[in-house]
Design a protein around this motif. Structure first.
Motif, PDB file in Angstrom:
ATOM      1  N   ARG A  17       0.835  -1.201   0.000  1.00 14.70           N
ATOM      2  CA  ARG A  17       0.000   0.000   0.000  1.00 14.70           C
ATOM      3  C   ARG A  17       0.870   1.251   0.000  1.00 14.70           C
ATOM      4  O   ARG A  17       0.607   2.201  -0.727  1.00 14.70           O
ATOM      5  CB  ARG A  17      -0.927   0.015   1.223  1.00 14.70           C
ATOM      6  N   GLN A  18       1.920   1.242   0.811  1.00 11.58           N
ATOM      7  CA  GLN A  18       2.833   2.384   0.846  1.00 11.58           C
ATOM      8  C   GLN A  18       3.489   2.593  -0.517  1.00 11.58           C
ATOM      9  O   GLN A  18       3.656   3.728  -0.970  1.00 11.58           O
ATOM     10  CB  GLN A  18       3.911   2.170   1.917  1.00 11.58           C
ATOM     11  N   GLN A  19       3.869   1.518  -1.178  1.00  8.02           N
ATOM     12  CA  GLN A  19       4.511   1.611  -2.494  1.00  8.02           C
ATOM     13  C   GLN A  19       3.521   2.168  -3.530  1.00  8.02           C
ATOM     14  O   GLN A  19       3.897   2.970  -4.379  1.00  8.02           O
ATOM     15  CB  GLN A  19       5.002   0.234  -2.930  1.00  8.02           C
ATOM     16  N   ASP A  20       2.267   1.743  -3.456  1.00  9.78           N
ATOM     17  CA  ASP A  20       1.254   2.209  -4.410  1.00  9.78           C
ATOM     18  C   ASP A  20       0.998   3.704  -4.287  1.00  9.78           C
ATOM     19  O   ASP A  20       0.744   4.383  -5.280  1.00  9.78           O
ATOM     20  CB  ASP A  20      -0.057   1.455  -4.210  1.00  9.78           C
ATOM     21  N   PHE A  21       1.047   4.237  -3.068  1.00 12.68           N
ATOM     22  CA  PHE A  21       0.724   5.639  -2.848  1.00 12.68           C
ATOM     23  C   PHE A  21       1.955   6.542  -2.810  1.00 12.68           C
ATOM     24  O   PHE A  21       1.868   7.687  -2.401  1.00 12.68           O
ATOM     25  CB  PHE A  21      -0.080   5.799  -1.564  1.00 12.68           C
ATOM     26  N   SER A  22       3.082   6.050  -3.270  1.00 16.34           N
ATOM     27  CA  SER A  22       4.309   6.860  -3.231  1.00 16.34           C
ATOM     28  C   SER A  22       4.535   7.574  -4.564  1.00 16.34           C
ATOM     29  O   SER A  22       5.466   7.280  -5.293  1.00 16.34           O
ATOM     30  CB  SER A  22       5.505   5.987  -2.879  1.00 16.34           C
ATOM     31  N   GLY A  23       3.664   8.494  -4.884  1.00 15.42           N
ATOM     32  CA  GLY A  23       3.884   9.366  -6.025  1.00 15.42           C
ATOM     33  C   GLY A  23       3.317   8.913  -7.356  1.00 15.42           C
ATOM     34  O   GLY A  23       3.410   9.636  -8.328  1.00 15.42           O
ATOM     35  N   LYS A  24       2.750   7.732  -7.427  1.00 10.12           N
ATOM     36  CA  LYS A  24       2.153   7.293  -8.690  1.00 10.12           C
ATOM     37  C   LYS A  24       0.801   7.972  -8.890  1.00 10.12           C
ATOM     38  O   LYS A  24       0.158   8.410  -7.945  1.00 10.12           O
ATOM     39  CB  LYS A  24       1.969   5.779  -8.701  1.00 10.12           C
ATOM     40  N   SER A  25       0.379   8.013 -10.123  1.00  7.27           N
ATOM     41  CA  SER A  25      -0.922   8.595 -10.440  1.00  7.27           C
ATOM     42  C   SER A  25      -2.036   7.671  -9.934  1.00  7.27           C
ATOM     43  O   SER A  25      -1.974   6.459 -10.114  1.00  7.27           O
ATOM     44  CB  SER A  25      -1.049   8.766 -11.951  1.00  7.27           C
ATOM     45  N   ILE A  27      -5.040   7.479 -11.090  1.00  6.96           N
ATOM     46  CA  ILE A  27      -6.016   7.192 -12.148  1.00  6.96           C
ATOM     47  C   ILE A  27      -6.107   5.697 -12.477  1.00  6.96           C
ATOM     48  O   ILE A  27      -7.216   5.158 -12.544  1.00  6.96           O
ATOM     49  CB  ILE A  27      -5.715   8.031 -13.416  1.00  6.96           C
ATOM     50  N   PRO A  28      -4.998   4.967 -12.692  1.00  7.94           N
ATOM     51  CA  PRO A  28      -5.134   3.533 -12.991  1.00  7.94           C
ATOM     52  C   PRO A  28      -5.809   2.756 -11.865  1.00  7.94           C
ATOM     53  O   PRO A  28      -6.587   1.832 -12.124  1.00  7.94           O
ATOM     54  CB  PRO A  28      -3.695   3.054 -13.181  1.00  7.94           C
ATOM     55  N   TYR A  29      -5.531   3.133 -10.616  1.00  9.24           N
ATOM     56  CA  TYR A  29      -6.138   2.434  -9.484  1.00  9.24           C
ATOM     57  C   TYR A  29      -7.633   2.714  -9.400  1.00  9.24           C
ATOM     58  O   TYR A  29      -8.428   1.824  -9.095  1.00  9.24           O
ATOM     59  CB  TYR A  29      -5.454   2.842  -8.176  1.00  9.24           C
ATOM     60  N   ILE A  30      -8.019   3.944  -9.679  1.00  9.58           N
ATOM     61  CA  ILE A  30      -9.436   4.312  -9.657  1.00  9.58           C
ATOM     62  C   ILE A  30     -10.187   3.593 -10.760  1.00  9.58           C
ATOM     63  O   ILE A  30     -11.265   3.029 -10.532  1.00  9.58           O
ATOM     64  CB  ILE A  30      -9.596   5.845  -9.777  1.00  9.58           C
ATOM     65  N   LEU A  31      -9.630   3.600 -11.964  1.00  6.05           N
ATOM     66  CA  LEU A  31     -10.293   2.928 -13.085  1.00  6.05           C
ATOM     67  C   LEU A  31     -10.421   1.427 -12.840  1.00  6.05           C
ATOM     68  O   LEU A  31     -11.468   0.824 -13.108  1.00  6.05           O
ATOM     69  CB  LEU A  31      -9.533   3.196 -14.385  1.00  6.05           C
ATOM     70  N   MET A  32      -9.373   0.810 -12.326  1.00  5.93           N
ATOM     71  CA  MET A  32      -9.418  -0.626 -12.045  1.00  5.93           C
ATOM     72  C   MET A  32     -10.428  -0.926 -10.938  1.00  5.93           C
ATOM     73  O   MET A  32     -11.143  -1.919 -11.012  1.00  5.93           O
ATOM     74  CB  MET A  32      -8.019  -1.114 -11.655  1.00  5.93           C
ATOM     75  N   GLY A  33     -10.505  -0.069  -9.934  1.00 10.43           N
ATOM     76  CA  GLY A  33     -11.490  -0.249  -8.873  1.00 10.43           C
ATOM     77  C   GLY A  33     -12.914  -0.158  -9.386  1.00 10.43           C
ATOM     78  O   GLY A  33     -13.777  -0.951  -9.009  1.00 10.43           O
TER      79      GLY A  33
END
Length: 53
Positions: A17-25, A27-33
């Motif tokens: 979770r920390q790696q996912d929220f470390s500066g990446k956009s 948008i891909p996570y929202i669309l996949m969700g």
């Protein structure tokens, strides 16, 4: 995709979770969700229609 699936089912580790929220956009996570939520809803509708018929 695997990160979003793990988060969707609540089994993602804190390190991931920390790696996912470390500066990446986000948008891909929202669309996949949204895609996963839509698949779950349509899957439930399909199962209910299958049981009721």
């Amino acid at each position: 995709m695997s990160s979003t699936l793990a988060a969707f089912f609540g089994v993602q580790s804190e390190a991931n979770r920390q790696q996912d929220f470390s500066g990446k956009s986000p948008i891909p996570y929202i669309l996949m969700g949204l895609l996963l939520a839509a698949c779950m809803v349509f899957g439930l509708i399909w199962v209910v229609n299958l049981v009721l018929s």
